[in-house]
Design a protein around this motif. Structure first.
Motif, short mmCIF file in Angstrom:
data_model
loop_
_atom_site.label_atom_id
_atom_site.label_comp_id
_atom_site.label_asym_id
_atom_site.label_seq_id
_atom_site.Cartn_x
_atom_site.Cartn_y
_atom_site.Cartn_z
N HIS A 190 0.82 -1.23 0.00
CA HIS A 190 0.00 0.00 0.00
C HIS A 190 0.85 1.27 0.00
O HIS A 190 0.30 2.36 -0.14
N LEU B 10 -0.13 0.11 -4.41
CA LEU B 10 -0.86 1.39 -4.33
C LEU B 10 0.17 2.49 -4.12
O LEU B 10 1.18 2.27 -3.45
N GLU C 180 -8.71 0.92 -6.48
CA GLU C 180 -8.71 0.91 -5.02
C GLU C 180 -8.35 2.27 -4.42
O GLU C 180 -7.44 2.95 -4.88
#
Ligand SMILES: *Cc1c(COP(=O)(O)O)cnc(C)c1O
Length: 246
Positions: free
Chosen positions: A105, A130, A209
């Protein structure tokens, strides 16, 4: 399983009864489209097993060494756990996790992304990533601003990456009781997501996301468009840090 249980203190057992209840409570309030990342950092593997027993599969850790140890301890008994690294990642530690990590992330530089790509390739894997965006006003938080992100996305090196899959953005709002401030910071992450999605990932279904929301602010995060909430203390209880650990 039984041998694992022996190392759990009685007090912990009481806590573990709550884990399932806590997860089910959160789940019942999450829209179908929002994933729950159970943040297990600092907690023992027995807690993870407990959460696993009620169907939880995504676990978030913020330190490479701790995630490695837990992955090693659970890889046979809970083989379908998806390990998400949510904390800052140093390039020299990437090689320890690329063989198993499901999602990172906290990508906050091109250098880090290139390193993840390199090691993922060696391990024959494609790793979901991410970009971590800096949305809080606090100086201490990691992350990119919009210009820095655009610079990465437009660089020739970025276009050559093959073993990372960019799935969206992550952010951490300020740690404050001022819920309007938190909401505005989250809204800015959603706006950056929409901008980047439209300009660079319009046809890419994997770019979807928005990882935002923790124990204190996940309800606001959902209202502001989160697709992944990262919840620790509401599930597992307070974290107790060793005296000399960061
Ligand atoms: C610890 C942590 C969380 C979870 O925090 P809680 O307040 O315990 O829910 C979420 N995201 C990141 C990046 C974390 O480090």
């Amino acid at each position: 399983m039984c041998r694992l249980m022996q190392s759990v203190r009685l007090l912990d057992l009481i806590g573990m009864v709550e884990i399932v209840k806590n997860i089910e409570g959160i789940r019942s309030r999450l829209p179908m489209s929002v994933e729950l990342v159970a943040v297990s950092k600092t907690h023992p593997v027995e807690y993870i097993v407990e959460a696993y027993s009620c169907g939880q599969r995504i676990f978030g850790e913020n330190k490479v060494q701790e995630m490695d140890q837990k992955h090693e301890a659970l890889k046979d008994s809970c083989p379908d756990i998806k390990w998400h690294l949510i904390g800052h990642l140093q390039t020299n530690k990437v090689k320890y996790i690329t063989s198993y990590v499901d999602m990172i992330h906290s990508v906050d530089s091109l250098k880090l992304l290139l390193e993840i790509d390199k090691h993922a390739k060696k391990d024959g894997r494609v790793i979901k990533c991410l970009f971590e965006m800096h949305i809080a006003s606090e100086e201490t938080k990691f992350g990119l601003d919009r210009d820095e992100l655009v610079q990465i996305l437009e660089s020739p090196e970025f276009k050559s990456l093959q073993n990372v899959k960019i799935c969206g953005l992550m952010g951490m709002a300020s740690n404050t009781d001022d819920t309007e401030k938190v909401r505005m910071e989250m809204r800015s992450l959603k706006e950056t997501f929409d901008f980047v999605k439209k300009k660079y990932f319009a046809k890419d279904l994997d770019f979807r996301e928005i990882s935002m929301g923790m124990s204190s602010d996940w309800k606001i995060a959902i209202q502001e468009g989160s697709t992944m909430v990262r919840i620790g203390s509401t599930i597992f209880g307070k974290r107790i840090y060793a005296v000399n650990s960061k």
